[in-house]
Design an enzyme around this catalytic site. Structure first.
Site, PDB file in Angstrom:
ATOM      1  N   GLU A  11      11.311 -17.381  -3.847  1.00 60.33           N
ATOM      2  CA  GLU A  11      10.979 -18.673  -3.237  1.00 60.33           C
ATOM      3  C   GLU A  11      10.615 -18.451  -1.775  1.00 60.33           C
ATOM      4  OE1 GLU A  11      14.392 -21.166  -3.948  1.00 60.33           O
ATOM      5  OE2 GLU A  11      13.959 -21.241  -6.106  1.00 60.33           O
ATOM      6  N   TRP A  21       4.992 -15.944  -4.620  1.00 62.77           N
ATOM      7  CA  TRP A  21       4.724 -14.594  -5.113  1.00 62.77           C
ATOM      8  C   TRP A  21       4.816 -14.485  -6.638  1.00 62.77           C
ATOM      9  CZ3 TRP A  21       2.094 -11.690  -2.155  1.00 62.77           C
ATOM     10  CH2 TRP A  21       2.297 -11.696  -0.777  1.00 62.77           C
ATOM     11  N   THR A  38       3.342 -13.532  -9.613  1.00 61.45           N
ATOM     12  CA  THR A  38       2.156 -12.755  -9.987  1.00 61.45           C
ATOM     13  C   THR A  38       1.657 -13.137 -11.372  1.00 61.45           C
ATOM     14  OG1 THR A  38       2.917 -10.939  -8.615  1.00 61.45           O
ATOM     15  CG2 THR A  38       1.275 -10.391 -10.285  1.00 61.45           C
ATOM     16  N   ARG A  53     -15.786  19.081   0.184  1.00 65.43           N
ATOM     17  CA  ARG A  53     -16.042  18.898   1.610  1.00 65.43           C
ATOM     18  C   ARG A  53     -15.837  20.206   2.372  1.00 65.43           C
ATOM     19  NH1 ARG A  53     -18.687  15.364   4.937  1.00 65.43           N
ATOM     20  NH2 ARG A  53     -17.685  15.289   6.979  1.00 65.43           N
ATOM     21  N   GLN A  65      -5.821  10.914   4.049  1.00 63.63           N
ATOM     22  CA  GLN A  65      -6.037  11.768   5.219  1.00 63.63           C
ATOM     23  C   GLN A  65      -6.985  12.920   4.887  1.00 63.63           C
ATOM     24  OE1 GLN A  65      -4.820  10.902   8.095  1.00 63.63           O
ATOM     25  NE2 GLN A  65      -5.362  12.684   9.324  1.00 63.63           N
ATOM     26  N   GLY A  98     -12.643  10.422   7.546  1.00 63.82           N
ATOM     27  CA  GLY A  98     -13.181   9.064   7.750  1.00 63.82           C
ATOM     28  C   GLY A  98     -13.473   8.367   6.437  1.00 63.82           C
ATOM     29  N   GLU A 136      10.293  -5.711  -7.154  1.00 62.62           N
ATOM     30  CA  GLU A 136      11.235  -5.127  -8.135  1.00 62.62           C
ATOM     31  C   GLU A 136      12.463  -4.539  -7.430  1.00 62.62           C
ATOM     32  OE1 GLU A 136      10.994  -5.071 -11.497  1.00 62.62           O
ATOM     33  OE2 GLU A 136       9.034  -6.032 -11.552  1.00 62.62           O
ATOM     34  N   ALA A 168      13.485  -4.800  -3.244  1.00 63.46           N
ATOM     35  CA  ALA A 168      12.972  -4.214  -2.000  1.00 63.46           C
ATOM     36  C   ALA A 168      13.829  -2.987  -1.660  1.00 63.46           C
ATOM     37  CB  ALA A 168      13.031  -5.236  -0.876  1.00 63.46           C
TER      38      ALA A 168
HETATM   39  C1  FAD Z   1       2.424  -8.393  -4.333  1.00 61.29           C
HETATM   40  C2  FAD Z   1       3.741  -9.005  -4.668  1.00 61.29           C
HETATM   41  C3  FAD Z   1       3.988  -9.441  -5.959  1.00 61.29           C
HETATM   42  C4  FAD Z   1       5.191 -10.064  -6.282  1.00 61.29           C
HETATM   43  N1  FAD Z   1       5.391 -10.560  -7.550  1.00 61.29           N
HETATM   44  C5  FAD Z   1       6.493 -11.298  -7.813  1.00 61.29           C
HETATM   45  C6  FAD Z   1       6.643 -11.969  -9.067  1.00 61.29           C
HETATM   46  O1  FAD Z   1       5.805 -11.861  -9.962  1.00 61.29           O
HETATM   47  N2  FAD Z   1       7.720 -12.764  -9.236  1.00 61.29           N
HETATM   48  C7  FAD Z   1       8.679 -12.919  -8.274  1.00 61.29           C
HETATM   49  O2  FAD Z   1       9.644 -13.661  -8.499  1.00 61.29           O
HETATM   50  N3  FAD Z   1       8.564 -12.286  -7.074  1.00 61.29           N
HETATM   51  C8  FAD Z   1       7.508 -11.478  -6.820  1.00 61.29           C
HETATM   52  N4  FAD Z   1       7.370 -10.859  -5.598  1.00 61.29           N
HETATM   53  C9  FAD Z   1       8.371 -11.078  -4.571  1.00 61.29           C
HETATM   54  C10 FAD Z   1       9.231  -9.884  -4.304  1.00 61.29           C
HETATM   55  O3  FAD Z   1      10.101  -9.655  -5.375  1.00 61.29           O
HETATM   56  C11 FAD Z   1       9.950 -10.147  -2.970  1.00 61.29           C
HETATM   57  O4  FAD Z   1       8.968 -10.100  -1.948  1.00 61.29           O
HETATM   58  C12 FAD Z   1      11.076  -9.185  -2.715  1.00 61.29           C
HETATM   59  O5  FAD Z   1      12.129  -9.427  -3.586  1.00 61.29           O
HETATM   60  C13 FAD Z   1      11.584  -9.293  -1.262  1.00 61.29           C
HETATM   61  O6  FAD Z   1      11.913 -10.612  -0.980  1.00 61.29           O
HETATM   62  P1  FAD Z   1      11.335 -11.308   0.341  1.00 61.29           P
HETATM   63  O7  FAD Z   1       9.872 -11.094   0.392  1.00 61.29           O
HETATM   64  O8  FAD Z   1      11.828 -12.698   0.363  1.00 61.29           O
HETATM   65  O9  FAD Z   1      11.975 -10.496   1.520  1.00 61.29           O
HETATM   66  P2  FAD Z   1      13.437 -10.786   2.211  1.00 61.29           P
HETATM   67  O10 FAD Z   1      14.419 -10.936   1.147  1.00 61.29           O
HETATM   68  O11 FAD Z   1      13.211 -11.933   3.136  1.00 61.29           O
HETATM   69  O12 FAD Z   1      13.604  -9.480   2.990  1.00 61.29           O
HETATM   70  C14 FAD Z   1      12.939  -9.181   4.227  1.00 61.29           C
HETATM   71  C15 FAD Z   1      13.281  -7.739   4.622  1.00 61.29           C
HETATM   72  O13 FAD Z   1      14.695  -7.623   4.798  1.00 61.29           O
HETATM   73  C16 FAD Z   1      15.171  -6.521   4.042  1.00 61.29           C
HETATM   74  N5  FAD Z   1      16.559  -6.768   3.636  1.00 61.29           N
HETATM   75  C17 FAD Z   1      17.011  -7.473   2.582  1.00 61.29           C
HETATM   76  N6  FAD Z   1      18.346  -7.450   2.540  1.00 61.29           N
HETATM   77  C18 FAD Z   1      18.745  -6.708   3.588  1.00 61.29           C
HETATM   78  C19 FAD Z   1      20.016  -6.326   4.091  1.00 61.29           C
HETATM   79  N7  FAD Z   1      21.135  -6.677   3.469  1.00 61.29           N
HETATM   80  N8  FAD Z   1      20.049  -5.555   5.189  1.00 61.29           N
HETATM   81  C20 FAD Z   1      18.938  -5.173   5.832  1.00 61.29           C
HETATM   82  N9  FAD Z   1      17.708  -5.505   5.408  1.00 61.29           N
HETATM   83  C21 FAD Z   1      17.624  -6.270   4.305  1.00 61.29           C
HETATM   84  C22 FAD Z   1      14.242  -6.471   2.845  1.00 61.29           C
HETATM   85  O14 FAD Z   1      14.290  -5.247   2.164  1.00 61.29           O
HETATM   86  C23 FAD Z   1      12.920  -6.724   3.534  1.00 61.29           C
HETATM   87  O15 FAD Z   1      12.471  -5.534   4.126  1.00 61.29           O
HETATM   88  C24 FAD Z   1       6.184 -10.193  -5.279  1.00 61.29           C
HETATM   89  C25 FAD Z   1       5.952  -9.708  -3.982  1.00 61.29           C
HETATM   90  C26 FAD Z   1       4.753  -9.126  -3.674  1.00 61.29           C
HETATM   91  C27 FAD Z   1       4.513  -8.649  -2.268  1.00 61.29           C
END
Ligand code: FAD
Length: 549
Positions: free
Chosen positions: A277, A306, A308, A435, A502, A506, A529, A531
């Site tokens: 969300e 997000w 997909t 190359r 790399q 270019g 899947e 982070a």
């Molecule tokens: C191209 C793409 C496709 C996607 N497809 C789907 C989909 O089909 N369905 C779906 O439901 N979601 C999907 N997602 C979402 C994805 O699963 C989330 O982006 C991911 O779970 C991270 O959540 P967030 O973006 O809210 O980051 P946040 O949870 O806001 O995290 C921000 C940063 O903080 C870090 N962090 C988190 N916890 C901690 C902690 N305890 N300590 C320190 N750092 C921390 C995270 O690793 C990240 O670097 C997709 C995302 C992308 C980019």
């Protein structure tokens, strides 16, 4: 001649023995550091735990690689495997020491813990000559790899999907990426005909997965081949059916299994997963999309993001809060199937026959194009009771079903990483051969040979560790190993695609070179899947601190 061979065998046996000893010492050092952190508050030792998580991933992979190197095969192939395995072990030991030496006291270590008795071995394995010789080996095989030891059936699977990916996906991959197109029906039709959508669906429900035991290895092999052609336009098509079918198998009622699993297996409808969300991603328990009980069903209200493939999908698995009062938070979530018409555009709006609307808009992204990831909004959107997974029993269990769904996703994402790395490696090798700079081919320079050796090694490690984890998962184990592998594989995918770009100089930065697509595609792997930080800390870190790794 026989004498020379004996001397060589003796040398390798001694090297293997030394490697095993050094790996054991590395495990000992790791365990000593880990036990110093045991029982501490995770957030207070995040930095240390994060580093240890990566070392654990590398150490586990090192064990797998030594086992792999020991599998019998022809002498030439065996020496190729050994060189690759030894290089991975050497890097693992060096990385562990580097990480621990950064802050020894935080791990309860003192100078004598870092006895430099591994230096001679590292010198030998990582010498310029050894690395160049391994690079030449990958080069002389024309980009070939040491044997994968797949059986006949899986070998056939690999060849079949490689042919399909080369003929049907690769020719369209660039256009889909650069024009931000939706995956064309020709690819989806082919994937359907090959049965890919049913790879995680048991045979009794019309899928390809044997009824008696999961076949994760098949899923890994197919995913890698499709991802080699395109991560966004093919390699990720199986991810959603995999998550949805596992969640339904876990929590669905009999009638839901009978209704949905055969459809998922056929790829009709295509499906999507909606957990994230705008306000929450990593912290799945905090999902807040509201589901309110009404006569005959539920009304969904709120935003998701997000999601997909939400446009193309005819069924979306949505995690929503049905029990706002229940604590802990994760026990207040339930899973729904939202049905809607498939749509090719970058935006859609659908009115539910039961009332309410859902709208979606594709988010512009760096890469991973073809499926499009949508931000979505539900407004009094009606979902019938029959679409609550588990029906009445499923209320409050959505978190668990979602986690079950994700269980195979991490392994699959490592296979996606392997496919993208393989494509980047092949492109880099081709370019480096053609190359010429300062009068000789880029490929012939020692520095390039080292890159080739290390890239080829990383790919082999991710591949072999993937096969190993697939076996564990089919025995009902391997959850932590899958998370560790995902950590390692996604990092390696970033590095391998970076080096591949790399090597192109270019031209690597030009959109017309596919390697630029591999580079941006690889970058997403450590975000979704699970982070990287969430996996390293909340999944692996927790196991490290309580000693259950
Ligand atoms: C191209 C793409 C496709 C996607 N497809 C789907 C989909 O089909 N369905 C779906 O439901 N979601 C999907 N997602 C979402 C994805 O699963 C989330 O982006 C991911 O779970 C991270 O959540 P967030 O973006 O809210 O980051 P946040 O949870 O806001 O995290 C921000 C940063 O903080 C870090 N962090 C988190 N916890 C901690 C902690 N305890 N300590 C320190 N750092 C921390 C995270 O690793 C990240 O670097 C997709 C995302 C992308 C980019």
């Amino acid at each position: 001649m026989a004498g020379e061979l004996c001397v060589l065998c003796y040398r390798i046996a001694r090297l293997m023995k030394a490697i095993r000893q050094q790996l054991e010492s590395a495990w000992y050092l790791f365990e000593k550091s880990r036990s110093h952190l045991a029982g501490k508050n995770l957030d207070e030792v995040q930095i240390e735990v994060y580093d240890l998580a990566f070392s654990l991933a590398e150490l586990k992979a090192a064990n797998v690689m030594l086992e792999y190197a020991g599998i019998d095969c022809g002498a030439q192939e065996k020496s190729f495997k050994e060189s690759v395995a030894f290089l991975h072990v050497a890097e693992t030991i060096a990385n562990l020491h580097t990480r621990l030496r950064l802050r020894p006291s935080a791990y309860g270590l003192v100078a004598s813990d870092f006895e430099p008795d591994h230096l001679e071995l590292l010198d030998q394995i990582q010498s310029s000559e050894s690395l160049q010789s391994l690079g030449q080996r990958f080069r002389s095989e024309g980009g070939g790899f040491p044997p994968d030891h797949l059986d006949e059936e899986k070998g056939l699977m690999r060849r079949t999907f490689r042919k399909f990916a080369d003929e049907e996906v690769a020719p369209l991959a660039e256009q889909i990426h650069r024009e931000d197109q939706t995956i064309p029906d020709s690819i989806i039709k082919g994937v359907r005909e090959l049965g890919c959508f049913g790879l995680s669906v048991p045979q009794r429900y019309g899928g390809l997965n044997p009824d008696e035991r999961d076949d994760s290895l098949g899923m890994v092999v197919v995913t890698e081949e499709l991802s080699r052609a395109s991560l966004g336009a093919a390699g990720s098509l199986i991810t959603r059916p995999e998550i949805m079918s596992r969640a339904i198998l876990e929590g669905g009622s009999d009638s839901q299994k009978i209704k949905w699993l055969p459809k998922i297996a056929k790829g009709e409808p295509l499906v999507a997963i909606s957990v994230t969300e705008p306000g929450t991603g990593s912290d799945v328990a905090s999902v807040s999309l509201k589901a309110t009980k009404v006569k005959g069903g539920w009304l969904l209200n709120g935003g998701k993001t997000w999601c997909t493939f939400a446009g193309k999908a005819g069924a979306i698995l949505v995690l929503a809060r049905t029990e706002p009062e229940v604590r802990p938070l994760h026990r207040g979530l339930s899973l729904f199937v939202v049905e809607k018409p498939s749509n090719d555009g970058h935006e859609f709006l659908f009115k539910s026959p039961g009332g309410g609307v859902v709208s979606g808009k594709a988010i512009s992204t760096l890469g991973y194009r073809g499926m499009h990831s949508f931000e979505m909004f539900y407004e009094d959107f009606f979902v019938p009771d029959a679409n609550l997974i588990g029906e009445e029993n499923g209320r409050g269990n959505g978190f668990y079903y979602t986690m079950r769904g994700f269980s195979g996703g991490r392994l699959q994402t490592s296979a996606r990483a392997a496919g993208v790395m393989q494509a980047a490696f092949e492109a880099a090798l081709r370019y480096a051969e053609d190359r010429h700079v300062f009068g000789r081919s880029v490929a012939s320079y020692p520095l390039t040979l080292q890159k080739i050796a290390k890239m080829g090694t990383s790919i082999t490690v991710v591949r072999q560790a993937g096969y190993h984890v697939a076996g564990l998962m089919d025995e009902g184990d391997g959850q932590l190993e899958a998370s560790l592998l995902k950590l390692y594989a996604c990092r390696m995918a970033e590095w391998v695609t970076r080096e591949a770009l790399q090597i192109h100089g270019g031209m690597g930065y030009a959109e017309e070179s596919p390697v630029s697509r591999y580079f941006v595609d690889a970058r997403v792997l450590s975000i979704f899947e699970g982070a990287e930080e969430t996996l390293a800390l909340r999944v692996v870190g927790k196991a490290l601190l309580d000693g259950t790794y």
